[in-house]
Motif scaffolding. Sequence first.
Motif, PDB file in Angstrom:
ATOM      1  N   GLY A   1      11.772  -8.227  -1.727  1.00 15.03           N
ATOM      2  CA  GLY A   1      10.893  -8.460  -0.614  1.00 15.03           C
ATOM      3  C   GLY A   1      10.451  -9.908  -0.534  1.00 15.03           C
ATOM      4  O   GLY A   1      10.433 -10.505   0.538  1.00 15.03           O
TER       5      GLY A   1
ATOM      6  N   ILE B   1       7.678  -2.886   0.304  1.00 12.03           N
ATOM      7  CA  ILE B   1       8.514  -2.525  -0.838  1.00 12.03           C
ATOM      8  C   ILE B   1       8.155  -1.100  -1.239  1.00 12.03           C
ATOM      9  O   ILE B   1       7.034  -0.646  -1.002  1.00 12.03           O
ATOM     10  CB  ILE B   1       8.341  -3.490  -2.034  1.00 12.03           C
TER      11      ILE B   1
ATOM     12  N   VAL C   1      12.193  -2.871   1.632  1.00 10.13           N
ATOM     13  CA  VAL C   1      13.080  -2.998   0.481  1.00 10.13           C
ATOM     14  C   VAL C   1      12.723  -1.849  -0.462  1.00 10.13           C
ATOM     15  O   VAL C   1      11.564  -1.720  -0.859  1.00 10.13           O
ATOM     16  CB  VAL C   1      12.883  -4.360  -0.229  1.00 10.13           C
TER      17      VAL C   1
END
Length: 107
Positions: A1, A50, A76
């Motif tokens: 990220g 994330i 992510v």
Amino acid sequence: GNIIKDMAFQDGCLDSFMIPDSLSHDIIRSEIDTVKNADLKQLLPHGIGIHHAGLARSDRSLVEELFEGGHLKVLVSTATLAWGVNLPAHAVVIKGTQVYSPEKGAW
């Protein structure tokens, strides 16, 4: 990220993921004090999330809700999220398909 955030900053397009003073920006700003993970806390205001097992359950739930609501443009995550949670995405990039086997001690 953080790599994505840094690259977007270098290319001058960090605002592509989060429009300042937008509804999404306001929603994330209202939730930011509840976030426990320091990396996530720095990424969310830029529209980047994330998701992994090392996050507190509350952080994972918040990321799922924000992504599902369209407030995060980039997520992510580990393969676990990709396999186990039904979150619609415009594009998906799969870095690898190997899974670690603790029984074999190998990928």
